[in-house]
Design an enzyme around this catalytic site. Structure first.
Site, PDB file in Angstrom:
ATOM      1  N   HIS A   3      30.850  15.705  61.634  1.00  0.00           N
ATOM      2  CA  HIS A   3      31.593  14.447  61.482  1.00  0.00           C
ATOM      3  C   HIS A   3      32.091  14.244  60.058  1.00  0.00           C
ATOM      4  O   HIS A   3      32.245  13.125  59.610  1.00  0.00           O
ATOM      5  CB  HIS A   3      30.732  13.245  61.919  1.00  0.00           C
ATOM      6  CG  HIS A   3      30.084  13.455  63.244  1.00  0.00           C
ATOM      7  ND1 HIS A   3      30.784  13.940  64.329  1.00  0.00           N
ATOM      8  CD2 HIS A   3      28.816  13.283  63.674  1.00  0.00           C
ATOM      9  CE1 HIS A   3      29.963  14.044  65.364  1.00  0.00           C
ATOM     10  NE2 HIS A   3      28.771  13.656  65.004  1.00  0.00           N
ATOM     11  N   TRP A   6      35.062  12.086  60.483  1.00  0.00           N
ATOM     12  CA  TRP A   6      34.858  10.742  61.017  1.00  0.00           C
ATOM     13  C   TRP A   6      34.081   9.842  60.069  1.00  0.00           C
ATOM     14  O   TRP A   6      34.207   8.615  60.139  1.00  0.00           O
ATOM     15  CB  TRP A   6      34.186  10.817  62.396  1.00  0.00           C
ATOM     16  CG  TRP A   6      35.178  11.256  63.438  1.00  0.00           C
ATOM     17  CD1 TRP A   6      35.246  12.460  64.077  1.00  0.00           C
ATOM     18  CD2 TRP A   6      36.302  10.492  63.897  1.00  0.00           C
ATOM     19  NE1 TRP A   6      36.322  12.493  64.918  1.00  0.00           N
ATOM     20  CE2 TRP A   6      36.993  11.301  64.830  1.00  0.00           C
ATOM     21  CE3 TRP A   6      36.789   9.217  63.621  1.00  0.00           C
ATOM     22  CZ2 TRP A   6      38.139  10.870  65.496  1.00  0.00           C
ATOM     23  CZ3 TRP A   6      37.929   8.789  64.280  1.00  0.00           C
ATOM     24  CH2 TRP A   6      38.597   9.606  65.202  1.00  0.00           C
ATOM     25  N   LEU A 139      44.980  15.127  72.781  1.00  0.00           N
ATOM     26  CA  LEU A 139      44.782  15.908  71.549  1.00  0.00           C
ATOM     27  C   LEU A 139      44.452  17.336  71.972  1.00  0.00           C
ATOM     28  O   LEU A 139      43.450  17.569  72.668  1.00  0.00           O
ATOM     29  CB  LEU A 139      43.661  15.335  70.703  1.00  0.00           C
ATOM     30  CG  LEU A 139      43.190  16.210  69.527  1.00  0.00           C
ATOM     31  CD1 LEU A 139      44.337  16.546  68.587  1.00  0.00           C
ATOM     32  CD2 LEU A 139      42.069  15.482  68.766  1.00  0.00           C
ATOM     33  N   ARG A 149      41.135  23.420  61.329  1.00  0.00           N
ATOM     34  CA  ARG A 149      40.996  22.007  60.965  1.00  0.00           C
ATOM     35  C   ARG A 149      42.331  21.271  61.128  1.00  0.00           C
ATOM     36  O   ARG A 149      42.702  20.447  60.287  1.00  0.00           O
ATOM     37  CB  ARG A 149      40.471  21.837  59.524  1.00  0.00           C
ATOM     38  CG  ARG A 149      39.117  22.478  59.254  1.00  0.00           C
ATOM     39  CD  ARG A 149      37.966  21.816  59.929  1.00  0.00           C
ATOM     40  NE  ARG A 149      37.709  20.462  59.430  1.00  0.00           N
ATOM     41  CZ  ARG A 149      36.858  19.615  60.030  1.00  0.00           C
ATOM     42  NH1 ARG A 149      36.240  19.958  61.140  1.00  0.00           N
ATOM     43  NH2 ARG A 149      36.674  18.407  59.522  1.00  0.00           N
ATOM     44  N   LEU A 150      43.055  21.567  62.238  1.00  0.00           N
ATOM     45  CA  LEU A 150      44.323  20.854  62.477  1.00  0.00           C
ATOM     46  C   LEU A 150      44.077  19.454  63.028  1.00  0.00           C
ATOM     47  O   LEU A 150      44.844  18.530  62.750  1.00  0.00           O
ATOM     48  CB  LEU A 150      45.186  21.644  63.469  1.00  0.00           C
ATOM     49  CG  LEU A 150      45.955  22.832  62.917  1.00  0.00           C
ATOM     50  CD1 LEU A 150      46.685  23.560  64.037  1.00  0.00           C
ATOM     51  CD2 LEU A 150      46.949  22.390  61.854  1.00  0.00           C
ATOM     52  N   ALA A 151      42.994  19.271  63.801  1.00  0.00           N
ATOM     53  CA  ALA A 151      42.783  17.984  64.476  1.00  0.00           C
ATOM     54  C   ALA A 151      42.714  16.812  63.477  1.00  0.00           C
ATOM     55  O   ALA A 151      43.412  15.810  63.676  1.00  0.00           O
ATOM     56  CB  ALA A 151      41.543  18.044  65.343  1.00  0.00           C
ATOM     57  N   LEU A 389      43.710   7.951  81.049  1.00  0.00           N
ATOM     58  CA  LEU A 389      44.171   9.089  81.856  1.00  0.00           C
ATOM     59  C   LEU A 389      43.641  10.401  81.282  1.00  0.00           C
ATOM     60  O   LEU A 389      43.429  10.503  80.086  1.00  0.00           O
ATOM     61  CB  LEU A 389      45.717   9.096  81.868  1.00  0.00           C
ATOM     62  CG  LEU A 389      46.320   7.786  82.377  1.00  0.00           C
ATOM     63  CD1 LEU A 389      47.829   7.836  82.212  1.00  0.00           C
ATOM     64  CD2 LEU A 389      45.913   7.560  83.823  1.00  0.00           C
TER      65      LEU A 389
HETATM   66  C1  LIG Z   1      37.182  19.746  87.419  1.00  0.00           C
HETATM   67  O1  LIG Z   1      37.994  20.161  86.332  1.00  0.00           O
HETATM   68  C2  LIG Z   1      37.634  19.735  85.081  1.00  0.00           C
HETATM   69  C3  LIG Z   1      38.489  20.126  84.047  1.00  0.00           C
HETATM   70  C4  LIG Z   1      38.182  19.735  82.744  1.00  0.00           C
HETATM   71  C5  LIG Z   1      37.066  18.940  82.453  1.00  0.00           C
HETATM   72  C6  LIG Z   1      36.236  18.544  83.505  1.00  0.00           C
HETATM   73  C7  LIG Z   1      35.024  17.698  83.236  1.00  0.00           C
HETATM   74  C8  LIG Z   1      35.457  16.404  82.565  1.00  0.00           C
HETATM   75  N1  LIG Z   1      35.506  16.338  81.301  1.00  0.00           N
HETATM   76  N2  LIG Z   1      35.810  15.347  83.389  1.00  0.00           N
HETATM   77  C9  LIG Z   1      36.194  14.138  82.866  1.00  0.00           C
HETATM   78  O2  LIG Z   1      36.363  13.926  81.677  1.00  0.00           O
HETATM   79  C10 LIG Z   1      36.393  13.039  83.854  1.00  0.00           C
HETATM   80  C11 LIG Z   1      35.550  12.901  84.943  1.00  0.00           C
HETATM   81  C12 LIG Z   1      35.744  11.815  85.801  1.00  0.00           C
HETATM   82  C13 LIG Z   1      36.766  10.888  85.552  1.00  0.00           C
HETATM   83  N3  LIG Z   1      37.599  11.044  84.493  1.00  0.00           N
HETATM   84  C14 LIG Z   1      37.428  12.099  83.667  1.00  0.00           C
HETATM   85  O3  LIG Z   1      38.266  12.248  82.592  1.00  0.00           O
HETATM   86  C15 LIG Z   1      39.543  11.620  82.698  1.00  0.00           C
HETATM   87  C16 LIG Z   1      39.589  10.503  81.664  1.00  0.00           C
HETATM   88  C17 LIG Z   1      39.610  11.080  80.264  1.00  0.00           C
HETATM   89  N4  LIG Z   1      40.695  12.052  80.095  1.00  0.00           N
HETATM   90  C18 LIG Z   1      40.589  13.171  81.040  1.00  0.00           C
HETATM   91  C19 LIG Z   1      40.622  12.667  82.473  1.00  0.00           C
HETATM   92  C20 LIG Z   1      36.517  18.926  84.817  1.00  0.00           C
END
Ligand SMILES: COc1cccc(CC(=N)NC(=O)c2cccnc2OC2CCNCC2)c1
Length: 389
Positions: A3, A6, A139, A149-151, A389
């Protein structure tokens, strides 16, 4: 080293957790616009900023491809989010959006897009304060450039461009823990096509379960059961706005949707967002609402399947139909539309239906963050009324 970036930012710091003397609200005051850095931050020499007009077909294509190959994967690197182009245009062009907040990084010589970050404007209420914020998302740094370290410089650049529009707060989510989560949510999955989910390794056959028993366990009725359940239409916007504003008022953090926002975020768009409501057959009153967005995932390295068709619970309101029945109808519609899985976070009142509708807990958590806004102590996920989203 953890961090390092951050700890330099106006976000709740771990050392401040539980410090009752720190007031809830903005951490730093706004800067006079004349004092906001006018020119972009410096990138490493080989790279240049590009403002991305998502409406431009070729630019949208480049962003789609960068994300499809380099964006978030699950913990076991078996799946990768595969946001569609029409989804990206929806997600990035809400009322009042700024093209300048859709920021790409490309190689000066080849013009290849190698990184991306976005902001969109949103009015978000925190308790009884409605705050103009930026929702930061997408991102993404190309897999081959992860150690440069682009982020941090991309986050500073989108922050600078947000400041230039006189907005001083932001909201974002991450699967990793950063200083300091305002809420931590568990995600849950409801199998709709259990055979495919097991074949691709998303789910495992339960102990003492056969495949046919598993298929039977998740079977759903062919059609919805609630009288008056139908797709939302443009003429429903005023009624749905009233319904959702009233419903979201119970949560500590929630969007402050007006009719323009509802028309953009909740009107059905094929393969992007689906929304249904219950219109009472007697009174024609709109009493309930449910919605989900479409976010497929690429299946990495499976010989038989390339894509997981996933629905993500969005905003749901029940005032007359039991939430359990309303959400079961949402599952039925998702199954009718050939989704493989229906995902939900344990936000709002979702916990009341997750187990009963046969959702299983996911293997990860989603952390919510606010930038330059202190919330005295972390919220329970059920106090959160915001779905990103
Ligand atoms: C099944 O395919 C995946 C592909 C990439 C990551 C994940 C796990 C994951 N990280 N899931 C979530 O973040 C997630 C699980 C349930 C509801 N919303 C979610 O994320 C949304 C909201 C945040 N931005 C990504 C989509 C699953």
């Amino acid at each position: 080293q953890r961090h390092k970036f951050w700890e330099t930012q106006p976000v709740g710091q771990f050392k401040d957790i539980g410090n009752p003397t720190l007031p809830e609200g903005p951490i730093e005051p706004p800067t006079p616009l004349s004092e906001v850095k006018q020119e972009p931050y410096n990138l490493p020499n080989l790279y240049e900023w590009v403002t991305c007009d998502i409406h431009d077909e070729q630019m949208c294509d480049e962003i789609y491809t960068l994300l499809a190959n380099n964006y978030v994967e699950d913990d076991e690197n078996m799946f990768r989010f595969n946001y569609s182009k029409e989804f990206l245009r929806w997600a990035l062009q809400p009322p009042g959006y700024f093209t300048a907040w859709h920021i790409g990084v490309r190689v000066k010589t080849s013009k290849k897009m190698v990184a991306f970050i976005t902001g969109i404007p949103a009015r978000i209420r925190v308790r009884d304060e409605v705050v103009n914020m930026a929702e930061i998302n997408f991102l993404c740094v190309h897999k081959k450039l992860r150690t440069k370290r682009l982020a941090p410089v991309m986050i500073k650049e989108v922050t600078r461009r947000v400041h230039l529009e006189n907005i001083w707060q932001a909201a974002y989510t991450a699967g990793v823990i950063l200083p300091t989560p305002v809420a931590t949510c568990q995600y849950w999955h409801r199998s709709l096509n259990p055979k495919k989910l097991i074949d691709v390794g998303f789910s495992r056959l339960g102990a003492r379960m056969t495949m046919s028993r598993t298929i039977k366990l998740y079977k759903l009725p062919e059609s919805t059961v609630t009288p008056g359940f139908r797709k939302m239409e443009i003429h429903d916007v005023p009624a749905v706005t009233r319904l959702i504003r009233n419903y979201l008022s119970q949560f500590i953090v929630a969007p402050d949707f007006d009719e323009n926002d509802v028309e953009h975020w909740l009107l059905p768009r094929e393969n992007v967002v689906d929304s249904y409501l219950v219109e009472s057959p007697e009174t024609h009153e709109v009493t309930d609402f449910c919605s989900f967005y479409t976010l497929p995932s690429s299946i990495l390295g499976n010989p038989n399947y390339s894509t997981l068709k996933a629905a993500y619970s969005f905003y749901n309101v029940s005032t007359a139909t039991p939430l359990l029945q309303l959400m079961n109808d949402a599952l039925i519609v998702a199954k009718q539309k050939d989704y493989d899985v229906f995902n939900a976070l344990d936000v709002m009142q979702n916990e009341s239906f997750l187990k009963e509708l046969k959702f299983g807990p996911g293997d990860g958590k989603l952390h919510y963050y606010l930038y330059n806004y202190r919330v005295r102590h972390a919220l329970k996920s059920s106090e959160l009324g915001l779905v990103l989203l």
